[in-house]
Design a protein around this motif. Structure first.
Motif, short mmCIF file in Angstrom:
data_model
loop_
_atom_site.label_atom_id
_atom_site.label_comp_id
_atom_site.label_asym_id
_atom_site.label_seq_id
_atom_site.Cartn_x
_atom_site.Cartn_y
_atom_site.Cartn_z
N ALA A 13 0.84 -1.18 0.00
CA ALA A 13 0.00 0.00 0.00
C ALA A 13 0.89 1.24 0.00
O ALA A 13 2.07 1.19 0.36
N THR A 14 0.31 2.35 -0.39
CA THR A 14 1.05 3.61 -0.43
C THR A 14 0.45 4.60 0.54
O THR A 14 -0.71 4.47 0.97
N ILE A 15 1.24 5.62 0.90
CA ILE A 15 0.75 6.66 1.80
C ILE A 15 -0.41 7.37 1.12
O ILE A 15 -0.31 7.83 -0.02
N ARG A 202 2.58 -0.19 3.75
CA ARG A 202 2.62 1.28 3.64
C ARG A 202 3.80 1.82 4.42
O ARG A 202 4.03 1.46 5.57
N ASP A 203 4.57 2.71 3.80
CA ASP A 203 5.68 3.34 4.50
C ASP A 203 5.18 4.30 5.56
O ASP A 203 4.02 4.75 5.53
N ALA A 204 6.05 4.62 6.49
CA ALA A 204 5.69 5.51 7.59
C ALA A 204 5.67 6.96 7.14
O ALA A 204 6.39 7.36 6.21
N ASP A 205 4.83 7.73 7.80
CA ASP A 205 4.80 9.18 7.64
C ASP A 205 4.60 9.77 9.03
O ASP A 205 4.49 9.04 10.02
N PRO A 206 4.59 11.11 9.17
CA PRO A 206 4.47 11.68 10.52
C PRO A 206 3.24 11.21 11.28
O PRO A 206 3.31 10.99 12.50
N GLY A 245 10.86 2.35 4.42
CA GLY A 245 11.41 1.15 5.04
C GLY A 245 10.93 0.99 6.46
O GLY A 245 10.30 1.89 7.04
N PRO A 246 11.22 -0.17 7.06
CA PRO A 246 10.75 -0.45 8.42
C PRO A 246 11.41 0.45 9.45
O PRO A 246 12.53 0.93 9.26
N LEU A 247 10.70 0.68 10.53
CA LEU A 247 11.19 1.47 11.64
C LEU A 247 11.72 0.56 12.74
O LEU A 247 11.38 -0.62 12.80
N ARG A 248 12.54 1.11 13.60
CA ARG A 248 12.95 0.41 14.82
C ARG A 248 12.43 1.21 16.01
O ARG A 248 12.65 2.43 16.08
N VAL A 249 11.71 0.54 16.89
CA VAL A 249 11.10 1.18 18.06
C VAL A 249 11.75 0.60 19.32
O VAL A 249 11.84 -0.61 19.48
#
Length: 287
Positions: A13-15, A202-206, A245-249
């Motif tokens: 999916a896309t933003i 879907r990539d991350a956004d704010p 890309g994936p985030l690290r939390v």
């Protein structure tokens, strides 16, 4: 850092065109008034996840204010939200050249049809793309294994009884060193670390960062507690627009006292940038 694998999704999916975008979309009824049907897909046990709610309110404020990116947003969770209709009311507190500040509240209805305030936020918005590139920091990205050596909800039993619908909408791969609670042997350290993404790729956004800070299992599990850990207050600082890309939390609790604990979260993107920070005060169920 370990090598990241691509988020598992047959079609990414896309933003702007994803389940997260559809489920956080608000409909402007009048200036400063928005309607939404809170999705049951973002529940844990029977309550709607606090990070999802913060993203919903964040989207309404992005529409109401002249600036579109959340810089800082503080939320007080007053009563538990349930799936179903809700109304959001926003007020503009101040507008300036680089920052605008607003407040918003989300309401639902009780059995008699009276409005009940669920969550109230105060936030400042700006333009992340206009920030200078200068970074001076002692912060370092968390170090944990690559995705294929980490574990998600599908790899073990549900951590809490009841609905965990939100887990189906997330890509979580937790650091094995923070998974002692899942094996009946919590470390007592109050740490939780995970790769994070949305299940549809879907990539991350704010706005999705507002979800990410509250999407991992509670650090209370690794302290040795069980059950729901309801949020009392949550403040998020968004520092940069995340790279694809994936985030690290990484989330840490240093103090549980009087039945309350704090969770300090850092979110790092695929470019090794600290893109969001948060602090949450939550109530711990001690028995």
């Amino acid at each position: 850092m370990g090598e990241a694998a691509t988020a598992p999704a047959a079609v990414r999916a896309t933003i702007g065109d994803s389940e997260f975008d559809r489920d956080t979309a608000v409909i402007r009824r009048a200036p400063g008034v928005y309607d939404i049907d809170l999705s049951a897909g973002w529940t844990i046990i029977s309550a709607v996840n606090g990070g999802y709610l913060l993203a919903v309110l964040g989207r309404a404020l992005a529409d109401a204010l002249p600036h579109g990116d959340p810089f800082t947003i503080s939320a007080h969770y007053l009563t538990a939200s349930q799936p179903g209709p809700a109304v959001i009311r926003t007020d503009t507190v101040r507008t300036g050249r680089t920052l605008s500040t607003g407040q918003a509240s989300l309401f639902q209805y009780d059995e008699e049809g009276a409005e009940v305030e669920r969550i109230r936020v105060l936030a400042s918005y700006g333009n992340l793309d206009a920030l200078p590139d200068d970074v001076r920091t002692t912060a370092r990205p968390p170090v944990f294994p690559p995705m294929d050596q980490c574990f998600g909800p599908q790899d073990g039993p549900a951590p809490v009884s009841g609905s965990s619908a939100i887990a189906d909408r997330l890509m979580l791969k937790l650091d094995p060193s923070t998974l002692g609670w899942a094996l009946g042997a919590p470390s007592g350290k109050g740490e939780m670390r995970s790769w994070f993404g949305l299940a549809d790729g879907r990539d991350a956004d704010p706005l999705s960062l507002l979800l990410a800070v509250d999407a991992l299992p509670p650090t209370a599990f690794e302290i040795g507690l069980k059950g729901w850990v309801p949020t009392v207050e949550l403040t998020v600082h968004v520092r940069a627009r995340p790279a694809p890309g994936p985030l690290r939390v990484s989330i840490t609790t240093r103090n549980l006292a009087g039945g309350f604990l704090e969770e300090d979260a850092e979110i790092w993107d695929s470019a090794d940038r600290l893109v969001a920070q948060s602090r949450q005060l939550a109530r711990a169920r001690l028995s």
